[in-house]
Write a protein that holds these residues in place. Structure first.
Motif, PDB file in Angstrom:
ATOM      1  N   TRP A 192      -3.105   3.882  -2.933  1.00 12.12           N
ATOM      2  CA  TRP A 192      -3.249   2.836  -3.945  1.00 12.12           C
ATOM      3  C   TRP A 192      -2.446   1.619  -3.524  1.00 12.12           C
ATOM      4  CZ3 TRP A 192      -0.237   7.159  -4.674  1.00 12.12           C
ATOM      5  CH2 TRP A 192       1.095   6.961  -4.995  1.00 12.12           C
ATOM      6  N   ASP A 233      -5.920  -9.529  -4.019  1.00 10.12           N
ATOM      7  CA  ASP A 233      -6.820  -8.444  -3.644  1.00 10.12           C
ATOM      8  C   ASP A 233      -6.028  -7.148  -3.574  1.00 10.12           C
ATOM      9  OD1 ASP A 233      -8.679  -6.723  -2.615  1.00 10.12           O
ATOM     10  OD2 ASP A 233      -8.880  -7.724  -0.675  1.00 10.12           O
ATOM     11  N   LEU A 234      -6.245  -6.254  -4.538  1.00 12.08           N
ATOM     12  CA  LEU A 234      -5.501  -5.002  -4.586  1.00 12.08           C
ATOM     13  C   LEU A 234      -6.249  -3.831  -3.955  1.00 12.08           C
ATOM     14  CD1 LEU A 234      -3.739  -5.079  -8.090  1.00 12.08           C
ATOM     15  CD2 LEU A 234      -2.731  -5.383  -5.828  1.00 12.08           C
ATOM     16  N   SER A 235      -7.233  -4.103  -3.139  1.00  7.85           N
ATOM     17  CA  SER A 235      -7.887  -3.019  -2.409  1.00  7.85           C
ATOM     18  C   SER A 235      -6.971  -2.538  -1.286  1.00  7.85           C
ATOM     19  CB  SER A 235      -9.226  -3.486  -1.832  1.00  7.85           C
ATOM     20  OG  SER A 235      -9.040  -4.589  -0.963  1.00  7.85           O
ATOM     21  N   VAL A 236      -7.061  -1.274  -0.949  1.00  7.67           N
ATOM     22  CA  VAL A 236      -6.188  -0.668   0.051  1.00  7.67           C
ATOM     23  C   VAL A 236      -6.788  -0.839   1.445  1.00  7.67           C
ATOM     24  CG1 VAL A 236      -5.149   1.481   0.851  1.00  7.67           C
ATOM     25  CG2 VAL A 236      -5.304   1.008  -1.591  1.00  7.67           C
ATOM     26  N   ASP A 237      -5.944  -1.210   2.384  1.00  2.00           N
ATOM     27  CA  ASP A 237      -6.351  -1.331   3.779  1.00  2.00           C
ATOM     28  C   ASP A 237      -6.046   0.002   4.480  1.00  2.00           C
ATOM     29  OD1 ASP A 237      -6.781  -1.889   6.421  1.00  2.00           O
ATOM     30  OD2 ASP A 237      -5.621  -3.747   6.456  1.00  2.00           O
ATOM     31  N   HIS A 238      -7.075   0.854   4.641  1.00  2.00           N
ATOM     32  CA  HIS A 238      -6.864   2.155   5.258  1.00  2.00           C
ATOM     33  C   HIS A 238      -6.639   2.036   6.766  1.00  2.00           C
ATOM     34  CE1 HIS A 238      -8.768   3.343   1.409  1.00  2.00           C
ATOM     35  NE2 HIS A 238      -7.908   4.339   1.501  1.00  2.00           N
ATOM     36  N   TYR A 243       0.848  -1.185   0.000  1.00  2.00           N
ATOM     37  CA  TYR A 243       0.000   0.000   0.000  1.00  2.00           C
ATOM     38  C   TYR A 243       0.885   1.236   0.000  1.00  2.00           C
ATOM     39  CZ  TYR A 243      -2.982  -3.617   2.109  1.00  2.00           C
ATOM     40  OH  TYR A 243      -3.641  -4.779   2.377  1.00  2.00           O
TER      41      TYR A 243
END
Length: 234
Positions: free
Chosen positions: A155, A123-128, A73
């Motif tokens: 990103w 899984d390329l979603s961002v872990d905020h 990330y």
């Protein structure tokens, strides 16, 4: 070149096959055989093109496998009172890092998770929450002004690295004498590129290192299984 490959040769010879006459002959005309920049490179055909593998599992003599790629990330934030223009890329002892991004008080940064907490590469979603709970506290401890930063964007992307020891692999292949490689720098390639480029050029033109003796980064350590660990990978 920090996640890139640079294969250099005048056409790759199979083991036991003499190099093309123009390689070490009178004309000494090197040619670029294969280059891959950042991003995914279809690795499986490459050992076959070089006469390595032949359907068997990839040998570390050519390259250290092709495991599932890790991803990282990257976060962008604004801090009007943050470090000024003289601030370099800073890697904290905790692993968090940041650098300035332009001239308007913006910054980029992040941190690699522990190996056991690697995110799912599919899984390329961002872990905020990772930023809020892990990265931000470390940044604010190092730079108190970052306590008031404002996160702007983020990103996720794949991170290419040498899974053997996270260090560069430089020099001639142990079996393909007209194949040279400079790769595996694990994110440090842009920083190492001037020295690595000069080193490979000296090998090609002079047949030996002259400016810096970089034999420790050679293929031999992969063949012998002797790691030259690089722990400063972010």
């Amino acid at each position: 070149m920090g996640g890139s490959c640079f294969f250099f040769g005048g056409g790759v010879s199979h083991p036991g096959t003499p190099p093309p006459p123009t390689w070490w002959g009178a004309r000494r005309t090197p040619q670029c055989y294969f280059w891959g920049g950042r991003g995914h490179i279809p690795a499986p055909p490459t050992p076959c093109l070089a006469g390595v593998g032949g359907g068997a599992p990839f040998s570390p003599i050519f390259f250290w496998g092709c495991p599932p790629q890790s991803h990282r990330y990257v976060y962008s934030w604004h801090c009007s009172d943050g470090p000024g223009f003289s601030c370099p890329l800073l890697v904290d002892t905790t692993g968090a890092y940041f650098r300035r991004d332009g001239i308007a008080g913006n910054y980029l940064g992040g941190m690699s998770p522990p190996e056991e907490e690697e995110p799912d590469p599919g899984d390329l979603s961002v872990d905020h929450d990772y930023f809020q709970e892990q990265v931000w506290p470390r940044l604010a401890h190092r730079v108190p002004a970052f306590e008031s930063l404002r996160l702007r964007s983020s990103w996720a992307g794949y991170y290419d690295y040498n899974t053997f020891d996270r260090n560069g692999v430089l020099g001639p292949h142990p079996k393909l004498e007209n194949l040279f490689l400079a790769a595996g720098f694990s994110g440090h390639g842009l920083q190492h590129a001037p020295a690595a480029g000069r080193a490979v050029a000296e090998l090609v033109v002079k047949g030996q290192y002259e400016s810096l003796d970089l034999r420790r980064l050679g293929w031999g350590r992969l063949v012998e299984g002797k790691r030259l660990e690089e722990d400063g990978v972010v």
